[in-house]
Design a protein around this motif. Structure first.
Motif, short mmCIF file in Angstrom:
data_model
loop_
_atom_site.label_atom_id
_atom_site.label_comp_id
_atom_site.label_asym_id
_atom_site.label_seq_id
_atom_site.Cartn_x
_atom_site.Cartn_y
_atom_site.Cartn_z
N ASN A 83 -6.23 -3.99 -8.87
CA ASN A 83 -6.54 -3.47 -10.22
C ASN A 83 -5.93 -2.10 -10.46
N ARG A 84 -4.66 -1.94 -10.08
CA ARG A 84 -3.90 -0.71 -10.32
C ARG A 84 -4.47 0.50 -9.57
N SER A 119 -10.25 5.71 -3.35
CA SER A 119 -9.42 5.01 -4.35
C SER A 119 -8.50 6.02 -5.02
N PHE A 120 -7.22 5.63 -5.19
CA PHE A 120 -6.22 6.47 -5.84
C PHE A 120 -5.58 5.66 -6.97
N SER A 148 0.85 -1.20 0.00
CA SER A 148 0.00 0.00 0.00
C SER A 148 0.89 1.24 0.00
N ILE A 149 1.16 1.73 -1.18
CA ILE A 149 2.02 2.89 -1.38
C ILE A 149 1.21 4.00 -2.04
N PHE A 150 1.29 5.20 -1.47
CA PHE A 150 0.62 6.37 -2.05
C PHE A 150 1.63 7.13 -2.89
N LYS A 151 1.37 7.26 -4.19
CA LYS A 151 2.25 7.99 -5.10
C LYS A 151 1.78 9.43 -5.18
N LYS A 177 -7.08 10.92 -9.83
CA LYS A 177 -7.90 10.08 -10.72
C LYS A 177 -8.60 8.97 -9.95
N GLY A 178 -9.04 9.31 -8.74
CA GLY A 178 -9.76 8.35 -7.91
C GLY A 178 -11.14 8.88 -7.59
#
Length: 447
Positions: free
Chosen positions: A373-374, A442-443, A337-340, A424-425
């Motif tokens: 799912n990306r 969702s991100f 679980s990485i937040f970019k 884009k979430g």
């Protein structure tokens, strides 16, 4: 493959080599065929001259000595045949080798061949050389006599076919070796590009901060510009955040003074109460607009933030704020679980959603984070009364709140929606297994 630079080069090279070696094979076979046929022509010319030199006219006929220059004339179906005919194909003499052949008279005679002239022709079965002279053979009258020498093409065709196969095999082997050599050359030549891509991947993952290493001259300017771009972009983001923070501080201080002065005034005064409400609203709007202004857009050079680390940082604050409520907090966060993006964006989102969950819960809050799912998903559950189905879309809109009894302008979830949307979430609200509501964030998961 067409989208790969390496694949394009290999594909184009294979096509070029295929065309090149096909052309080389064709030209080589043509040259070999021309040379071997030229040699045959010279040989037939020699044999024809030999026949012409030894031929004798006797009793309305033409005779040739049994002993000839080429012994194949005296060997049955040897592949070399000699004939002496008139222009209509009437036979005066034929070699022993041609006794079993049945040839067309038109092939043996030639009305088109003038006296003293010759020609070399070839059909599907024979190479033919003919020479025309004028002799007085019958009744001492001059007539056109044609000396013809035939050679069967079967053996020559076999030689040409064998040569074509042999040259084809050698050129194919050469082409394969050249392709392999080209692959090795391209692998070596594109090594700096692959290394550059690997360095950029490390920056994307947050492991490195800039591109390191030595690169060829053609890439040095590129790597230098990329490093400058990365540094400038990060400095610019920091400058924006610092400037906006200063602006927030500058605006909030006068508002705090105004609010304090109003609190000292007559609280029962209707106008004072209205001013207090408006000042509070201005404070919330400033916070909201500043928060919206600093929302970062995700990009491939964004830092990588571990969700677990951010949750640990913010959890302690809520445990202190809601100590009296005795909330039991639990979390299930996968290792990937990485937040970019900007860590402050993630902290802002977690802060708003967890604050709502702590307020709404009866005694339990749970956070889950996973990648699927990306997309990076963050779920915040509580065991409160939940959110009615008809209110779920409404509370995400600016200025609307599900609970109107408490303080606030309903701005927090709008900020959350804006931040999540910039990555884009989206934000969804559903029913939690704990009995209350679950906020699902969702991100887009940039790899």
């Amino acid at each position: 493959m067409p989208n790969s630079l390496f694949g394009r080069l290999i594909f184009a090279s294979v096509l070029l080599l295929t065309f090149f070696f096909s052309f080389i094979a064709y030209m080589t076979v043509e040259v070999f065929t021309h040379n071997i046929e030229d040699s045959i022509k010279k040989s037939l010319v020699l044999e024809n001259h030999v026949l012409l030199s030894v031929a004798q006219v006797d009793n309305d006929s033409i005779s040739i000595p049994e002993s000839l220059h080429d012994p194949r004339f005296n060997k049955h179906e040897s592949g070399l045949y000699g004939f002496i005919t008139d222009s209509n194909g009437q036979m005066f003499w034929s070699s022993y080798s041609a006794h079993s052949l049945h040839l067309n008279a038109e092939l043996l005679g030639s009305n088109k061949l003038a006296v003293g002239k010759n020609h070399f022709i070839k059909n599907e079965q024979y190479y033919i050389y003919q020479h025309a002279v004028t002799w007085e053979v019958v009744n001492d009258e001059p007539q056109l006599i044609i000396f013809s020498v035939f050679e069967d093409r079967a053996e020559t065709n076999k030689k040409i076919a064998d040569f074509r196969k042999q040259i084809g095999r050698w050129l194919a082997l050469t082409a394969v070796l050249l392709v392999l050599a080209l692959v090795l050359i391209l692998l070596w030549g594109t090594l700096p590009l692959r290394e550059l891509a690997r360095r950029l991947k490390l920056i994307e993952k947050g492991v490195a901060t800039h591109i390191e290493g030595e690169y060829p001259l053609e890439l040095r300017r590129l790597t230098k510009n990329l490093n400058q771009l990365i540094t400038t972009e990060r400095k610019q983001r920091e400058r924006y955040h610092a400037t906006l923070a200063d602006l927030a501080h500058s605006l909030k201080t006068p508002l705090a003074v105004i609010q304090a002065e109003l609190e000292l005034s007559d609280k029962n005064n209707q106008s004072t109460s209205t001013l207090m409400q408006q000042a509070s609203r201005i404070d919330d709007i400033i916070k909201h607009q500043l928060q919206r202004a600093v929302v970062s857009s995700p990009n491939t050079l964004s830092e990588s933030v571990k969700v677990a680390t951010s949750v640990e940082k913010i959890k302690g604050a809520f445990e202190k704020i809601y100590r009296d409520k005795g909330v039991q907090f639990s979390s299930e966060i996968s290792s990937d679980s990485i937040f970019k993006g900007d860590q402050r964006d993630l902290m802002e989102v977690l802060g708003n959603v967890l604050d709502n969950a702590y307020k709404a819960c009866n005694g339990a809050v749970m956070l889950k984070a996973y990648v699927e799912n990306r997309y990076l998903y963050i779920e915040v559950h509580d065991d409160g009364k939940g959110v009615a189905l008809e209110n779920r879309n409404a509370i995400l809109k600016r200025g609307l709140r599900a609970d109107v009894s408490g303080a606030g302008q309903g701005i927090g979830l709008d900020v959350v929606r804006d931040i999540v949307g910039s990555y884009k979430g989206k934000v969804e609200i559903a029913e939690s297994p704990l009995g209350g509501a679950v906020f699902i964030l969702s991100f887009q998961f940039i790899i």
